[in-house]
Design a protein around this motif. Sequence first.
Motif, PDB file in Angstrom:
ATOM      1  N   GLY A  30      42.420  31.510  38.530  1.00 41.40           N
ATOM      2  CA  GLY A  30      43.179  31.308  37.299  1.00 41.40           C
ATOM      3  C   GLY A  30      42.366  31.692  36.087  1.00 41.40           C
ATOM      4  N   ARG A  31      42.995  31.589  34.926  1.00 36.79           N
ATOM      5  CA  ARG A  31      42.303  31.939  33.686  1.00 36.79           C
ATOM      6  C   ARG A  31      41.281  30.873  33.303  1.00 36.79           C
ATOM      7  N   HIS A  32      41.622  29.611  33.593  1.00 38.45           N
ATOM      8  CA  HIS A  32      40.765  28.493  33.207  1.00 38.45           C
ATOM      9  C   HIS A  32      40.658  27.515  34.382  1.00 38.45           C
ATOM     10  N   ASP A  33      39.596  26.735  34.406  1.00 33.49           N
ATOM     11  CA  ASP A  33      39.444  25.653  35.378  1.00 33.49           C
ATOM     12  C   ASP A  33      39.727  26.139  36.803  1.00 33.49           C
ATOM     13  N   ALA A  34      39.040  27.192  37.219  1.00 30.76           N
ATOM     14  CA  ALA A  34      39.258  27.760  38.546  1.00 30.76           C
ATOM     15  C   ALA A  34      37.945  28.267  39.123  1.00 30.76           C
ATOM     16  N   GLU A  35      37.878  28.282  40.453  1.00 32.48           N
ATOM     17  CA  GLU A  35      36.687  28.829  41.118  1.00 32.48           C
ATOM     18  C   GLU A  35      36.551  30.323  40.848  1.00 32.48           C
ATOM     19  N   VAL A  36      37.675  31.009  40.855  1.00 35.40           N
ATOM     20  CA  VAL A  36      37.703  32.453  40.632  1.00 35.40           C
ATOM     21  C   VAL A  36      38.457  32.710  39.340  1.00 35.40           C
ATOM     22  N   ARG A  37      37.751  33.213  38.341  1.00 38.62           N
ATOM     23  CA  ARG A  37      38.367  33.453  37.047  1.00 38.62           C
ATOM     24  C   ARG A  37      39.031  34.824  37.034  1.00 38.62           C
ATOM     25  N   VAL A  38      40.303  34.832  36.698  1.00 34.61           N
ATOM     26  CA  VAL A  38      41.031  36.096  36.601  1.00 34.61           C
ATOM     27  C   VAL A  38      42.197  35.921  35.646  1.00 34.61           C
ATOM     28  N   ASP A  39      42.395  36.925  34.815  1.00 37.33           N
ATOM     29  CA  ASP A  39      43.523  36.963  33.888  1.00 37.33           C
ATOM     30  C   ASP A  39      44.458  38.059  34.373  1.00 37.33           C
ATOM     31  N   MET A  40      45.606  37.662  34.912  1.00 40.02           N
ATOM     32  CA  MET A  40      46.498  38.641  35.514  1.00 40.02           C
ATOM     33  C   MET A  40      47.187  39.547  34.493  1.00 40.02           C
ATOM     34  N   THR A  41      47.028  39.256  33.199  1.00 38.67           N
ATOM     35  CA  THR A  41      47.565  40.154  32.178  1.00 38.67           C
ATOM     36  C   THR A  41      46.566  41.239  31.794  1.00 38.67           C
ATOM     37  N   ASP A  42      45.358  41.180  32.351  1.00 41.54           N
ATOM     38  CA  ASP A  42      44.279  42.095  31.977  1.00 41.54           C
ATOM     39  C   ASP A  42      43.816  42.892  33.197  1.00 41.54           C
ATOM     40  N   PRO A  43      44.158  44.179  33.280  1.00 41.43           N
ATOM     41  CA  PRO A  43      43.750  44.982  34.432  1.00 41.43           C
ATOM     42  C   PRO A  43      42.244  44.971  34.680  1.00 41.43           C
ATOM     43  N   ALA A  44      41.443  44.961  33.613  1.00 39.61           N
ATOM     44  CA  ALA A  44      39.990  44.950  33.782  1.00 39.61           C
ATOM     45  C   ALA A  44      39.528  43.658  34.449  1.00 39.61           C
ATOM     46  N   SER A  45      40.155  42.548  34.089  1.00 41.94           N
ATOM     47  CA  SER A  45      39.816  41.262  34.706  1.00 41.94           C
ATOM     48  C   SER A  45      40.172  41.265  36.195  1.00 41.94           C
ATOM     49  N   ILE A  46      41.303  41.864  36.529  1.00 36.25           N
ATOM     50  CA  ILE A  46      41.718  41.941  37.933  1.00 36.25           C
ATOM     51  C   ILE A  46      40.765  42.824  38.729  1.00 36.25           C
ATOM     52  N   GLU A  47      40.401  43.968  38.164  1.00 32.99           N
ATOM     53  CA  GLU A  47      39.433  44.861  38.821  1.00 32.99           C
ATOM     54  C   GLU A  47      38.126  44.125  39.091  1.00 32.99           C
ATOM     55  N   ALA A  48      37.629  43.412  38.086  1.00 35.37           N
ATOM     56  CA  ALA A  48      36.367  42.690  38.234  1.00 35.37           C
ATOM     57  C   ALA A  48      36.464  41.607  39.298  1.00 35.37           C
ATOM     58  N   MET A  49      37.603  40.939  39.359  1.00 37.36           N
ATOM     59  CA  MET A  49      37.792  39.892  40.349  1.00 37.36           C
ATOM     60  C   MET A  49      37.746  40.458  41.761  1.00 37.36           C
ATOM     61  N   TYR A  50      38.458  41.561  41.994  1.00 36.61           N
ATOM     62  CA  TYR A  50      38.459  42.156  43.332  1.00 36.61           C
ATOM     63  C   TYR A  50      37.091  42.729  43.695  1.00 36.61           C
ATOM     64  N   GLN A  51      36.381  43.263  42.736  1.00 37.80           N
ATOM     65  CA  GLN A  51      35.044  43.767  43.014  1.00 37.80           C
ATOM     66  C   GLN A  51      34.101  42.637  43.412  1.00 37.80           C
ATOM     67  N   ALA A  52      34.314  41.466  42.814  1.00 40.55           N
ATOM     68  CA  ALA A  52      33.470  40.309  43.131  1.00 40.55           C
ATOM     69  C   ALA A  52      33.872  39.627  44.440  1.00 40.55           C
ATOM     70  N   HIS A  53      35.112  39.855  44.882  1.00 43.81           N
ATOM     71  CA  HIS A  53      35.613  39.193  46.096  1.00 43.81           C
ATOM     72  C   HIS A  53      36.319  40.218  47.000  1.00 43.81           C
ATOM     73  N   PRO A  54      35.589  41.195  47.512  1.00 43.50           N
ATOM     74  CA  PRO A  54      36.211  42.245  48.328  1.00 43.50           C
ATOM     75  C   PRO A  54      36.576  41.781  49.731  1.00 43.50           C
ATOM     76  N   ASP A  55      36.138  40.574  50.099  1.00 43.92           N
ATOM     77  CA  ASP A  55      36.372  40.080  51.457  1.00 43.92           C
ATOM     78  C   ASP A  55      37.618  39.213  51.571  1.00 43.92           C
ATOM     79  N   LEU A  56      38.447  39.188  50.544  1.00 41.71           N
ATOM     80  CA  LEU A  56      39.682  38.409  50.612  1.00 41.71           C
ATOM     81  C   LEU A  56      40.627  39.003  51.660  1.00 41.71           C
ATOM     82  N   ASP A  57      41.273  38.111  52.402  1.00 46.83           N
ATOM     83  CA  ASP A  57      42.304  38.541  53.350  1.00 46.83           C
ATOM     84  C   ASP A  57      43.692  38.477  52.739  1.00 46.83           C
TER      85      ASP A  57
END
Length: 203
Positions: A30-57
């Motif tokens: 989530g954007r706040h108060d989450a283990e994995v920070r991601v803002d789904m309105t921001d493509p750069a934030s999504i890219e960074a999240m997937y780069q940091a967690h490439p092992d998601l199923d």
Amino acid sequence: MKVLVIGGRGVIGRAVVALLSAQHEVLVGGRHDAEVRVDMTDPASIEAMYQAHPDLDAVVVTAGHVPFKPLQQLSEDDWQSGLHDKLLGQVRLVQIGARHLHAGAVFVLTSGLLEREHIHGGSCASVVNAGLAAFVRSAAQELWGQARVNLVSPGVVAGDARGADAFAGFMPVSREQIAQSYLRALTQPLSGKVLEVFPEVTR
């Protein structure tokens, strides 16, 4: 499975996290108060999240904002807000995620009953939910053999007082029942499916 639940601190998200955690490794995003920070309105934030967690199923989305206002009061900013957040935010998570995650990854998105039913002030939500249903059916075809994409369409959540007056007369559904549909969309060999979790409305 290693599953990221974006919106896992929300009303539906908490029930989904509780159910999935019994059998899977679950991260809350989530954007706040989450283990994995991601803002789904921001493509750069999504890219960074997937780069940091490439092992998601799998990625499950129970987040997304859409304005509820009478049609004649919806401003251009209101429309842009709903489309940019709940609709395109989830579209981005699939489109970008399909480039990062391994073959066989699963995406489970969230719409709502206003795709089929309608309330005063729900025009933007109806457009967004219908768009999500169309996207999931199309994306499932394009990503066939690479990733599965499904959509859960929850009804009125029992015990959630938000919007109670607007949804008067709609039969509520428990969080636990809704969460079961996310489990089904995640674990069953389905793709391009819209799983509706609300009683039929008498016509």
